[in-house]
Enzyme design. Sequence first.
Site, PDB file in Angstrom:
ATOM      1  N   ASP A 174       0.811  -1.218   0.000  1.00 11.96           N
ATOM      2  CA  ASP A 174       0.000   0.000   0.000  1.00 11.96           C
ATOM      3  C   ASP A 174       0.847   1.272   0.000  1.00 11.96           C
ATOM      4  O   ASP A 174       2.056   1.236   0.234  1.00 11.96           O
ATOM      5  CB  ASP A 174      -0.972  -0.015   1.194  1.00 11.96           C
ATOM      6  N   ASP A 212      -7.903  -3.694  14.198  1.00  9.76           N
ATOM      7  CA  ASP A 212      -9.280  -3.866  13.709  1.00  9.76           C
ATOM      8  C   ASP A 212      -9.363  -4.940  12.629  1.00  9.76           C
ATOM      9  O   ASP A 212     -10.388  -5.087  11.967  1.00  9.76           O
ATOM     10  CB  ASP A 212      -9.833  -2.543  13.186  1.00  9.76           C
ATOM     11  N   HIS A 229      -7.481  -5.088   9.841  1.00  9.45           N
ATOM     12  CA  HIS A 229      -7.128  -4.733   8.454  1.00  9.45           C
ATOM     13  C   HIS A 229      -5.831  -5.405   8.023  1.00  9.45           C
ATOM     14  O   HIS A 229      -4.938  -5.665   8.829  1.00  9.45           O
ATOM     15  CB  HIS A 229      -7.105  -3.211   8.233  1.00  9.45           C
ATOM     16  N   GLU A 265      -9.647  -1.889   5.057  1.00 13.58           N
ATOM     17  CA  GLU A 265     -10.315  -1.606   6.327  1.00 13.58           C
ATOM     18  C   GLU A 265     -11.534  -2.522   6.472  1.00 13.58           C
ATOM     19  O   GLU A 265     -11.972  -3.140   5.497  1.00 13.58           O
ATOM     20  CB  GLU A 265     -10.759  -0.139   6.350  1.00 13.58           C
TER      21      GLU A 265
HETATM   22  C1  F6R Z   1       1.217  -1.679   6.085  1.00 16.56           C
HETATM   23  C2  F6R Z   1       0.114  -2.585   6.260  1.00 16.56           C
HETATM   24  C3  F6R Z   1      -0.741  -2.556   7.486  1.00 16.56           C
HETATM   25  C4  F6R Z   1       0.020  -2.966   8.730  1.00 16.56           C
HETATM   26  C5  F6R Z   1      -0.879  -2.939   9.973  1.00 16.56           C
HETATM   27  C6  F6R Z   1      -0.120  -3.255  11.223  1.00 16.56           C
HETATM   28  O1  F6R Z   1       1.837  -1.862   4.815  1.00 16.56           O
HETATM   29  O2  F6R Z   1      -0.128  -3.339   5.388  1.00 16.56           O
HETATM   30  O3  F6R Z   1      -1.838  -3.400   7.303  1.00 16.56           O
HETATM   31  O4  F6R Z   1       0.546  -4.253   8.552  1.00 16.56           O
HETATM   32  O5  F6R Z   1      -1.451  -1.685  10.103  1.00 16.56           O
HETATM   33  O6  F6R Z   1       0.774  -2.216  11.479  1.00 16.56           O
HETATM   34  P1  F6R Z   1       1.906  -2.318  12.602  1.00 16.56           P
HETATM   35  O7  F6R Z   1       2.863  -3.353  12.110  1.00 16.56           O
HETATM   36  O8  F6R Z   1       2.538  -0.961  12.620  1.00 16.56           O
HETATM   37  O9  F6R Z   1       1.219  -2.710  13.841  1.00 16.56           O
END
Ligand code: F6R
Length: 264
Positions: free
Chosen positions: A65, A134, A136, A141
Amino acid sequence: VIIASDQNIVAQKCADIIESQIKTLPDSVLGLATGSTPVGLYTELIKRHREHGLDFSGVRTFNLDEYVGIPENHPQSYRTFMNQNLFDQININPQNTCVPDGMGENPLDAGPLFEKKIKSVGGIDLQVLGVGTDGHIGFNEPTSSLRSKTRIKTLTHQTLEDNSRFFSEDEFQPKLAITMGIGTILESRRILMMATGESKALAVREMVEGSISAFFPATALQLHERVTVIVDEAAASELQHKGYYKFVGKLQDDLIKKHRPSDW
Ligand code: F6R
């Protein structure tokens, strides 16, 4: 589900899988994630490159992303994150690294273009993922279509609030992102999901043991035939069948020691 004692072991076990993937297929296509979870993994890969010559020269990467509306060289862009935390410190060809383009003239074109690029190299061999509290994955989302492809998503208020600490008060904070879809992620040949820390314990339980639902996108991984979830004890603490996963792990370790499959 592999339960490791702490986040360093999680990083090492994930690096083992990636190393084995690259050694088996030097022109592997890797899907990569940003965020705090994979930082230890990237540090370990850099170390293996420096100390043992782990060779990334044939590897291609696709990131999950990117924010819409901030330039590549913005300190908070995911391109900057990847350059700093991995790409600039290994021998990957920068032209073989692909992060969705959040600054294209028409952001609606970026998704289909990204999908085309993934297809043109034969798809993703191994996709690294983290999970949000959550549920994702990428920026998919809650309520994202379980068959979605790379596209623009509007960030939830929760994600915006979580990320606001990275942007100063008078600075533009993106509310849109381009993300691989859940369907795109499920097309990868293998998935490596990492989660560490107590804050992820409920998300890990829901992802592994909950019902499949668009309201918790990570549950879609249950539909994939080859997902390895590697978590530390803290992130595993709410799993109902924790004892069983450990039992499976032990028996599989014995099996692997005996037969050593080439892809592990
Ligand atoms: C980022 C991504 C997000 C993260 C998720 C967890 O490229 O794909 O889905 O993997 O938000 O983020 P952290 O690792 O910072 O807890």
